[in-house]
Design a protein around this motif. Structure first.
Motif, PDB file in Angstrom:
ATOM      1  N   TYR A  56       1.059  -1.134   0.002  1.00  0.00           N
ATOM      2  CA  TYR A  56       0.111  -0.024  -0.145  1.00  0.00           C
ATOM      3  C   TYR A  56       0.817   1.070   0.111  1.00  0.00           C
ATOM      4  N   LEU A  57       0.576   1.910  -1.015  1.00  0.00           N
ATOM      5  CA  LEU A  57       1.617   3.434  -1.067  1.00  0.00           C
ATOM      6  C   LEU A  57       0.457   4.562  -1.107  1.00  0.00           C
ATOM      7  N   ASP A  58       0.482   5.303  -0.096  1.00  0.00           N
ATOM      8  CA  ASP A  58      -0.289   6.633  -0.047  1.00  0.00           C
ATOM      9  C   ASP A  58       0.468   7.906   0.038  1.00  0.00           C
ATOM     10  N   ILE A  59       0.817   8.113  -1.321  1.00  0.00           N
ATOM     11  CA  ILE A  59       1.687   9.254  -1.292  1.00  0.00           C
ATOM     12  C   ILE A  59       0.844  10.726  -1.537  1.00  0.00           C
ATOM     13  N   ASP A  60       1.360  11.592  -0.509  1.00  0.00           N
ATOM     14  CA  ASP A  60       0.372  12.774  -0.340  1.00  0.00           C
ATOM     15  C   ASP A  60       1.359  14.069   0.019  1.00  0.00           C
ATOM     16  N   THR A  61       1.119  15.099  -0.704  1.00  0.00           N
ATOM     17  CA  THR A  61       1.891  16.337  -0.374  1.00  0.00           C
ATOM     18  C   THR A  61       1.731  16.862   1.180  1.00  0.00           C
ATOM     19  N   GLN A  62       0.520  16.467   1.531  1.00  0.00           N
ATOM     20  CA  GLN A  62       0.155  16.921   3.046  1.00  0.00           C
ATOM     21  C   GLN A  62       1.175  16.194   4.349  1.00  0.00           C
ATOM     22  N   ASP A  63       1.703  15.431   3.634  1.00  0.00           N
ATOM     23  CA  ASP A  63       2.705  14.624   4.701  1.00  0.00           C
ATOM     24  C   ASP A  63       4.376  15.416   4.782  1.00  0.00           C
ATOM     25  N   PHE A  64       4.279  16.528   4.026  1.00  0.00           N
ATOM     26  CA  PHE A  64       5.604  17.266   3.925  1.00  0.00           C
ATOM     27  C   PHE A  64       5.485  18.737   4.366  1.00  0.00           C
ATOM     28  N   PRO A  65       5.204  18.932   5.624  1.00  0.00           N
ATOM     29  CA  PRO A  65       5.157  20.243   6.067  1.00  0.00           C
ATOM     30  C   PRO A  65       6.373  20.961   6.392  1.00  0.00           C
ATOM     31  N   ILE A  66       6.561  21.949   5.318  1.00  0.00           N
ATOM     32  CA  ILE A  66       7.780  22.898   5.294  1.00  0.00           C
ATOM     33  C   ILE A  66       7.199  24.204   5.188  1.00  0.00           C
ATOM     34  N   TRP A  71       8.746  26.833  -0.617  1.00  0.00           N
ATOM     35  CA  TRP A  71       7.977  26.128  -1.330  1.00  0.00           C
ATOM     36  C   TRP A  71       8.628  25.419  -2.595  1.00  0.00           C
ATOM     37  N   ARG A  72       9.685  26.035  -3.231  1.00  0.00           N
ATOM     38  CA  ARG A  72      10.365  25.410  -4.316  1.00  0.00           C
ATOM     39  C   ARG A  72      11.349  24.405  -3.896  1.00  0.00           C
ATOM     40  N   MET A  73      11.879  24.419  -2.582  1.00  0.00           N
ATOM     41  CA  MET A  73      12.500  23.471  -1.906  1.00  0.00           C
ATOM     42  C   MET A  73      11.530  22.479  -1.531  1.00  0.00           C
ATOM     43  N   ARG A  74      10.575  22.721  -1.023  1.00  0.00           N
ATOM     44  CA  ARG A  74       9.579  21.595  -0.681  1.00  0.00           C
ATOM     45  C   ARG A  74       9.323  20.734  -1.957  1.00  0.00           C
ATOM     46  N   SER A  75       8.835  21.413  -3.001  1.00  0.00           N
ATOM     47  CA  SER A  75       8.434  20.673  -4.175  1.00  0.00           C
ATOM     48  C   SER A  75       9.279  19.974  -4.730  1.00  0.00           C
ATOM     49  N   ARG A  76      10.792  20.320  -4.699  1.00  0.00           N
ATOM     50  CA  ARG A  76      11.955  19.424  -5.051  1.00  0.00           C
ATOM     51  C   ARG A  76      11.967  18.295  -4.171  1.00  0.00           C
ATOM     52  N   TRP A  77      11.936  18.464  -2.868  1.00  0.00           N
ATOM     53  CA  TRP A  77      12.075  17.534  -1.842  1.00  0.00           C
ATOM     54  C   TRP A  77      10.826  16.533  -2.301  1.00  0.00           C
ATOM     55  N   ARG A  98      -1.912   5.562  -4.346  1.00  0.00           N
ATOM     56  CA  ARG A  98      -2.756   6.632  -4.148  1.00  0.00           C
ATOM     57  C   ARG A  98      -1.656   7.899  -4.566  1.00  0.00           C
ATOM     58  N   LEU A  99      -1.935   8.638  -5.196  1.00  0.00           N
ATOM     59  CA  LEU A  99      -1.073  10.008  -5.739  1.00  0.00           C
ATOM     60  C   LEU A  99      -2.013  11.274  -5.519  1.00  0.00           C
ATOM     61  N   GLY A 100      -1.805  12.112  -4.471  1.00  0.00           N
ATOM     62  CA  GLY A 100      -2.289  13.249  -4.117  1.00  0.00           C
ATOM     63  C   GLY A 100      -1.370  14.498  -4.019  1.00  0.00           C
ATOM     64  N   ILE A 101      -1.435  15.500  -4.835  1.00  0.00           N
ATOM     65  CA  ILE A 101      -1.016  16.699  -4.920  1.00  0.00           C
ATOM     66  C   ILE A 101      -1.501  17.856  -4.769  1.00  0.00           C
ATOM     67  N   ASP A 102      -1.403  18.724  -3.794  1.00  0.00           N
ATOM     68  CA  ASP A 102      -1.997  20.014  -3.431  1.00  0.00           C
ATOM     69  C   ASP A 102      -1.330  21.052  -4.177  1.00  0.00           C
ATOM     70  N   VAL A 103      -1.666  21.321  -5.469  1.00  0.00           N
ATOM     71  CA  VAL A 103      -1.036  22.475  -6.329  1.00  0.00           C
ATOM     72  C   VAL A 103      -1.098  23.867  -5.719  1.00  0.00           C
ATOM     73  N   ASN A 104      -1.717  24.131  -4.792  1.00  0.00           N
ATOM     74  CA  ASN A 104      -1.730  25.270  -4.206  1.00  0.00           C
ATOM     75  C   ASN A 104      -0.456  25.688  -3.393  1.00  0.00           C
ATOM     76  N   ASN A 105       0.038  24.498  -2.765  1.00  0.00           N
ATOM     77  CA  ASN A 105       1.232  24.739  -2.265  1.00  0.00           C
ATOM     78  C   ASN A 105       2.567  24.086  -2.500  1.00  0.00           C
ATOM     79  N   TYR A 106       2.315  23.442  -3.506  1.00  0.00           N
ATOM     80  CA  TYR A 106       3.537  22.358  -4.380  1.00  0.00           C
ATOM     81  C   TYR A 106       3.312  22.649  -5.719  1.00  0.00           C
ATOM     82  N   LYS A 107       4.583  22.903  -6.361  1.00  0.00           N
ATOM     83  CA  LYS A 107       4.745  23.414  -7.670  1.00  0.00           C
ATOM     84  C   LYS A 107       5.536  22.303  -8.214  1.00  0.00           C
TER      85      LYS A 107
END
Length: 464
Positions: A56-66, A71-77, A98-107
């Motif tokens: 099971y892989l649940d990949i979500d940008t919400q798990d990377f609070p920076i 935001w540029r470094m966060r997106s690259r990370w 599952r792949l979830g990306i919040d484009v409001n906070n990640y580019k």
């Protein structure tokens, strides 16, 4: 009673969790997000490589609070993390991706998501959920990785033109299919011999009507944006049990003047009419319709939602200034049913009908149309439906004339009516409540054994 030294060892720091078999440990990991799954490698030597085989892989940008400023470094990370995770992941068969990306906070680079989906499909997942937050294109030619898919959920994606062919031939065990906030213009049909549940939520269809052919389809749900093209036709669904159509985001009438100026056709109404009429080939037992308002319909195929009483006069002046044609007030459902009047067949298997927050008309025409075509109806639910609006209709009171008495289905067992508290205070001049008038139209031809439940729902208070 003495405790053996073996049991004493249970409290001496022994890692009993790591002694569990891999299948149980993977079940534990399935409850965690992808980042947390990778972090378990620090627990002990036993867990060091366990994440590599996690099904099971649940990949979500919400798990990377920076910090937002980085935001540029966060997106690259995040990109580096997902690339490394999917590259090193060694399991041959995934259960869920599952792949979830919040484009409001990640580019995130536009090339990343198609690459990640291709890599995930190499592991032949049984469940694929994609939530990108913006429009992307699914990679074509991935049928070899979709042969185990039983559930596919796509949120805010642009579909490739051959996806309909992939669904028909490349997903032989697909049972659940969901589209949300996506552009379905590339689809011409949805055909599947195994599909059981189909949900289409707030999607755009810029192309022609999409035909649905699924002999095992049991549940069909539509959520349609007002003024949007709703081109769907149920071509084959002999196993359909429940269906629902919900209209959302009805615009305020003051925001519709640009629609009047451009004089749009009533394609949405005709699409909804065809969709409802296409259910004639199914065995649907439960039908729910939500959010169908009252409309001002012009002679030149122009429509917009009826405003509240205090805005009706202003709306009339606006209409007269822009158009020379006349308009009529009509419940949306009544117009749709009248459009299909000559083609609308008997819903021979319909047992449950629910109208939620719909306009039923001053003579409850909507019910009249339905009840003529539901001979075996057993349960009828009217939830916060509007039966009369004396001011808009130009009448001071709704009178229960004998000609308005409804012919009720002989098998009806339960009639449930939920009405807003404000309805109890309408039509005060003659002391008649709309709910009482409606019941007077229904009761005369009901069986004595039919249960009537009329419930007054508290009026929602506006937030200060």
């Amino acid at each position: 009673m003495e405790i053996s030294s073996e049991h004493n060892g249970a409290y001496s720091g022994r890692d009993w969790l790591s002694d569990l078999p891999d299948c149980l440990l993977h079940t534990i990991l399935s409850r965690l997000k992808a980042r947390q799954v990778v972090q378990t490698c620090l627990l002990s030597q036993r867990w060091r490589h366990l994440w590599l085989d996690a099904p099971y892989l649940d990949i979500d940008t919400q798990d990377f609070p920076i910090s937002y400023k980085r935001w540029r470094m966060r997106s690259r990370w995040f990109e580096d993390f997902v690339d490394n995770l999917l590259f090193h992941h060694s399991t041959r068969l995934l259960h869920t991706l599952r792949l979830g990306i919040d484009v409001n906070n990640y580019k995130v680079d536009d090339r990343c998501m198609p690459r990640w989906i291709r890599r995930g499909l190499d592991c032949a997942p049984a469940v694929l959920i994609v939530h990108h937050g913006t429009l992307i294109t699914l990679p074509p030619g991935a049928s070899s990785g979709t042969r185990r898919l039983t559930k596919l959920c796509l949120d805010q994606v642009t579909l490739h033109r051959d996806l309909d062919q992939q669904i028909a031939t490349g997903m032989p065990v697909l049972e659940d299919l969901s589209f949300r906030n996506s552009d379905l213009g590339a689809l011409s049909c949805i055909t599947s011999g195994t599909l059981k549940n189909l949900s289409i939520d707030c999607c755009q269809n810029t192309g022609s009507s999409i035909a649905i052919a699924a002999p095992r389809l049991a549940s069909l749900r539509f959520t349609i944006l007002f003024y949007n093209h709703a081109g769907f036709i149920v071509a084959e669904a002999p196993s359909l049990v429940e269906a629902s159509i919900r209209l959302v985001k009805k615009p305020h009438w003051k925001l519709c003047h640009w629609k009047l100026g451009s004089k749009p056709d009533m394609r949405m109404l005709r699409d909804l009419s065809k969709l409802l009429g296409s259910l004639r080939g199914s065995t649907v037992r439960s039908l729910k319709l939500t959010g169908f308002p009252k409309l001002l319909v012009g002679e030149k195929d122009v429509m917009f939602p009826v405003p509240h009483t205090d805005g009706l006069r202003e709306a009339e002046h606006m209409w007269d200034a822009m158009h020379s044609d006349k308009f009529v007030i009509c419940p949306m459902l009544h117009w749709i049913l009248e459009e299909e009047r000559h083609r609308l067949p008997l819903f021979g298997n319909l047992r449950t009908l629910t109208l939620d927050n719909c306009q039923a008309g001053d003579k409850i025409q909507v019910l009249r149309c339905f009840l003529h075509n539901t001979p075996v109806l057993e349960m009828l639910t009217l939830n916060n439906c509007k039966f009369s609006d004396g001011v808009i209709l130009g009448k001071s009171v709704l009178k229960p004339l004998s000609s308005n008495i409804l012919d009720m289905p002989p098998e009806l067992k339960l009639l449930e009516i939920k009405y807003m508290d404000k309805d109890a205070h309408e039509l005060k001049l003659q002391g008649i409540r709309p709910i009482d008038v409606v019941l007077s139209m229904i009761r005369p031809k009901l069986r004595a054994t039919t249960i009537i439940q009329a419930t007054k729902v508290p009026r929602k208070r506006r937030a200060k």
